[in-house]
Motif scaffolding. Structure first.
Motif, PDB file in Angstrom:
ATOM      1  N   PHE A 275       0.779  -1.222   0.000  1.00 12.47           N
ATOM      2  CA  PHE A 275       0.000   0.000   0.000  1.00 12.47           C
ATOM      3  C   PHE A 275       0.819   1.285   0.000  1.00 12.47           C
ATOM      4  N   HIS A 276       2.099   1.208   0.405  1.00  9.45           N
ATOM      5  CA  HIS A 276       2.881   2.441   0.509  1.00  9.45           C
ATOM      6  C   HIS A 276       4.240   2.383  -0.143  1.00  9.45           C
ATOM      7  N   GLY A 277       4.653   1.205  -0.597  1.00 11.93           N
ATOM      8  CA  GLY A 277       5.961   1.073  -1.231  1.00 11.93           C
ATOM      9  C   GLY A 277       7.092   1.177  -0.228  1.00 11.93           C
ATOM     10  N   VAL A 278       8.291   1.391  -0.747  1.00 14.61           N
ATOM     11  CA  VAL A 278       9.454   1.486   0.135  1.00 14.61           C
ATOM     12  C   VAL A 278      10.015   2.910   0.194  1.00 14.61           C
ATOM     13  N   ALA A 279       9.462   3.800  -0.599  1.00 13.57           N
ATOM     14  CA  ALA A 279       9.954   5.174  -0.581  1.00 13.57           C
ATOM     15  C   ALA A 279       9.605   5.832   0.754  1.00 13.57           C
ATOM     16  N   ALA A 280      10.513   6.668   1.220  1.00  8.32           N
ATOM     17  CA  ALA A 280      10.257   7.406   2.453  1.00  8.32           C
ATOM     18  C   ALA A 280       9.094   8.373   2.212  1.00  8.32           C
ATOM     19  N   PRO A 281       8.259   8.551   3.225  1.00  7.99           N
ATOM     20  CA  PRO A 281       7.154   9.515   3.061  1.00  7.99           C
ATOM     21  C   PRO A 281       7.693  10.901   2.753  1.00  7.99           C
ATOM     22  N   ALA A 282       7.012  11.593   1.878  1.00  9.33           N
ATOM     23  CA  ALA A 282       7.422  12.951   1.533  1.00  9.33           C
ATOM     24  C   ALA A 282       7.206  13.851   2.734  1.00  9.33           C
ATOM     25  N   THR A 283       8.143  14.728   2.961  1.00  6.38           N
ATOM     26  CA  THR A 283       7.993  15.679   4.067  1.00  6.38           C
ATOM     27  C   THR A 283       7.432  16.980   3.516  1.00  6.38           C
TER      28      THR A 283
END
Length: 115
Positions: free
Chosen positions: A105-113
């Motif tokens: 559902f969210h992948g491995v990319a860090a959440p955008a700040t």
């Protein structure tokens, strides 16, 4: 969501029946029993593809990916756990399930700040 529930159930089945699933995944259709097992596996693939498509049509997951590809990638990730996951190991079954769902559902990319 049915899509998430299906993933949760599949991970639990893989954990509960790990040795049997490991054997099932190595079948090549050399006997009537193996052919039946392979047919059942194809039915699971088709069922998962249909669940992915339903989730896409409902707007619950992205619809720019082929449902069959998504289903096969998910099964590939889930099925690989029978080779390396140990329920008594460092990662609990619940943590494994949550990690898979987070990836889906969210992948491995860090959440955008927010800037």
């Amino acid at each position: 969501m049915r899509f998430e529930a299906f993933i949760r159930e599949m991970v639990q089945i893989l954990i509960d029946y790990q040795p049997f699933v490991r054997l099932l995944l190595r079948l090549r259709g050399n006997s009537p029993a193996e052919l039946r097992a392979l047919t059942r596996r194809r039915e699971f693939d088709a069922r998962m593809s249909a669940i992915v498509l339903q989730a896409q049509l409902a707007g619950l997951i992205r619809d720019d990916l082929d449902p069959t590809v998504v289903a096969r990638l998910l099964f590939g990730a889930m099925n690989s756990t029978v080779d390396w996951f140990r329920p008594s190991g460092r990662v609990s079954p619940d943590e494994l399930t949550e990690a898979l769902l987070a990836l889906v559902f969210h992948g491995v990319a860090a959440p955008a700040t927010g800037a």
